[in-house]
Write a protein that holds these residues in place. Structure first.
Motif, PDB file in Angstrom:
ATOM      1  N   ALA A 182       0.808  -1.315   0.024  1.00 26.11           N
ATOM      2  CA  ALA A 182      -0.214   0.010  -0.148  1.00 26.11           C
ATOM      3  C   ALA A 182       0.994   1.277   0.114  1.00 26.11           C
ATOM      4  O   ALA A 182       0.721   2.306  -0.833  1.00 26.11           O
ATOM      5  CB  ALA A 182      -1.022   0.027   1.098  1.00 26.11           C
ATOM      6  N   MET A 183       1.754   1.283   0.818  1.00 30.95           N
ATOM      7  CA  MET A 183       2.726   2.315   0.772  1.00 30.95           C
ATOM      8  C   MET A 183       3.489   2.729  -0.526  1.00 30.95           C
ATOM      9  O   MET A 183       3.888   3.786  -1.085  1.00 30.95           O
ATOM     10  CB  MET A 183       3.959   2.095   1.860  1.00 30.95           C
ATOM     11  N   GLU A 231      -4.634  -0.312  -3.403  1.00 29.11           N
ATOM     12  CA  GLU A 231      -5.175   0.988  -2.949  1.00 29.11           C
ATOM     13  C   GLU A 231      -5.884   0.810  -1.338  1.00 29.11           C
ATOM     14  O   GLU A 231      -5.793   1.836  -0.916  1.00 29.11           O
ATOM     15  CB  GLU A 231      -6.543   1.148  -3.741  1.00 29.11           C
ATOM     16  N   THR A 247       4.170   2.708   9.241  1.00 29.03           N
ATOM     17  CA  THR A 247       3.813   4.073   8.598  1.00 29.03           C
ATOM     18  C   THR A 247       4.361   5.563   8.883  1.00 29.03           C
ATOM     19  O   THR A 247       3.883   6.316   8.456  1.00 29.03           O
ATOM     20  CB  THR A 247       2.171   4.021   8.183  1.00 29.03           C
ATOM     21  N   ILE A 277      -2.485   5.336   4.848  1.00 31.72           N
ATOM     22  CA  ILE A 277      -2.898   4.263   3.818  1.00 31.72           C
ATOM     23  C   ILE A 277      -4.232   3.711   4.709  1.00 31.72           C
ATOM     24  O   ILE A 277      -4.517   4.100   5.589  1.00 31.72           O
ATOM     25  CB  ILE A 277      -2.017   2.968   3.739  1.00 31.72           C
ATOM     26  N   SER A 292     -11.648   3.773  -0.269  1.00 31.30           N
ATOM     27  CA  SER A 292     -11.008   4.026  -1.423  1.00 31.30           C
ATOM     28  C   SER A 292     -11.748   4.965  -2.600  1.00 31.30           C
ATOM     29  O   SER A 292     -10.848   6.067  -3.012  1.00 31.30           O
ATOM     30  CB  SER A 292     -10.600   2.752  -2.297  1.00 31.30           C
TER      31      SER A 292
END
Length: 349
Positions: free
Chosen positions: A112-113, A118, A148, A304, A339
């Protein structure tokens, strides 16, 4: 399909119901109409579940996202090859299972990062197994925050009219009382407000719980309301939020269930989790099993998207084929909704 979001879904603890509910969720064709689901874990674990339960699906084991087919009936698995099937025992705590489940979580975070997927959805993990594997985290929320680099975050639980965010979660009750501070309450009000918008909530009124019985009853049962919660409520109003509080928790959650609030703030873990699970968990006494286990856990404040089932590993029924995928389906649906909001937000900039 090209415009549908890719959703990375972890297997959870391989000794739990995690792999079972993930596979069962992807046997729902509607999922493929809204997203491109990608399981992350050991492909052999999912193959074993399909064979064990006689499910109508096949596994497509892949090493990168580009190899996924995203075709109903063919379940794509980002294969980590990290479970020794000869040693795997359903319902048992082990460092091997903990390491495998942790690696799946770390992998979806990395994907995701990097922008390869998504959103992320997590299956249930066992905290003891994770820690035995040498990964000393209290849970998913803390893992995501660490990898994160997120400092301000909170757990948001969603089930029907109950949308509850927490001032604190995985700490002792003694610590939880000490963490009831004006600044933190304001922080989670902002996070809750953002979450409500992203989920399409139209009622933006927020209820803020008291900490003590009767919300302190004018100081008779505690001073936290007067010293920390009331000042936070006043400041939140000044900042433009529609808030009410401190409200006695037993009253607040009853009002929330009836739709009086779009979301509520709980002061500690169980204050929010108990009414939430009473709403979403339905036990069938005659069958001696759960008819339905609903509810979504969303980590707010991350760069995210992360949603999750909000139930545990259910070791006692792992491998028996009776686990309900309801919460996993809802977690995937919530990830899709978040999303879509993120895309709209980018387009409006």
């Amino acid at each position: 399909m090209p415009d549908l979001p890719i959703i990375g879904i972890t297997m959870g603890d391989p000794a739990s119901i995690g792999p079972e509910i993930a596979v069962k969720a992807l046997l729902n064709k509607d999922i493929y109409d809204t997203c491109k689901p990608l399981l992350v874990g050991d492909a052999r674990v999912f193959e074993d579940i399909i064979d064990r339960l006689g499910l109508a699906a096949t596994i497509n084991a892949i090493e990168n996202v580009a190899e996924a087919q995203f075709q109903f009936g063919v379940i794509d698995v980002y294969d980590l090859k990290n479970v020794d099937m000869d040693k795997l025992e359903f319902g048992q705590i082990s460092a091997m299972a903990g390491a495998a489940s942790f690696e799946a979580v770390k992998t979806v975070i990395d994907l995701a990062m990097a922008g390869e997927i998504e959103a992320t959805v997590t299956g249930p993990i066992n905290k003891k197994s994770i820690n035995e594997a040498g990964h000393h985290f209290a849970g998913h929320t803390e893992i995501y925050a660490h990898y994160t680099g997120t400092k301000k975050y909170a757990m948001l639980l969603v089930e029907d009219n109950i949308k509850v965010i927490h001032v604190s979660t995985h700490v002792s009750l003694r610590q939880a009382c000490d963490l009831v501070k004006k600044e933190r309450i304001l922080e989670v009000v902002q996070l809750l407000h953002n979450g409500m918008k992203q989920l399409g909530e139209t009622n933006m009124k927020i209820g803020i719980a008291g900490l003590n019985p009767h919300a302190g009853d004018s100081g008779l049962f505690g001073t936290e309301e007067a010293e920390e919660i009331e000042p936070a409520v006043e400041e939140a109003r000044r900042l433009g939020f529609e808030v009410e509080g401190p409200v006695p928790p037993d009253t607040m959650f009853a009002k929330a269930a009836m739709g009086s609030y779009g979301g509520v703030v709980a002061m500690y873990h169980d204050q929010g989790h108990i009414p939430f699970k009473l709403s979403g968990f339905k036990w069938n006494a005659e069958k001696q099993q759960m008819d339905s286990v609903k509810g979504v856990n969303i980590t707010m404040g991350l760069p995210i998207i992360r949603t999750s089932v909000d139930h545990g590993t259910a070791f006692e029924i792992a491998g028996k084929g009776v686990a309900s995928p309801d919460a996993m389906v809802l977690a995937i649906e919530s990830a899709v909704q978040l999303s879509k909001y993120k895309v709209k937000e980018k387009e409006s900039v």
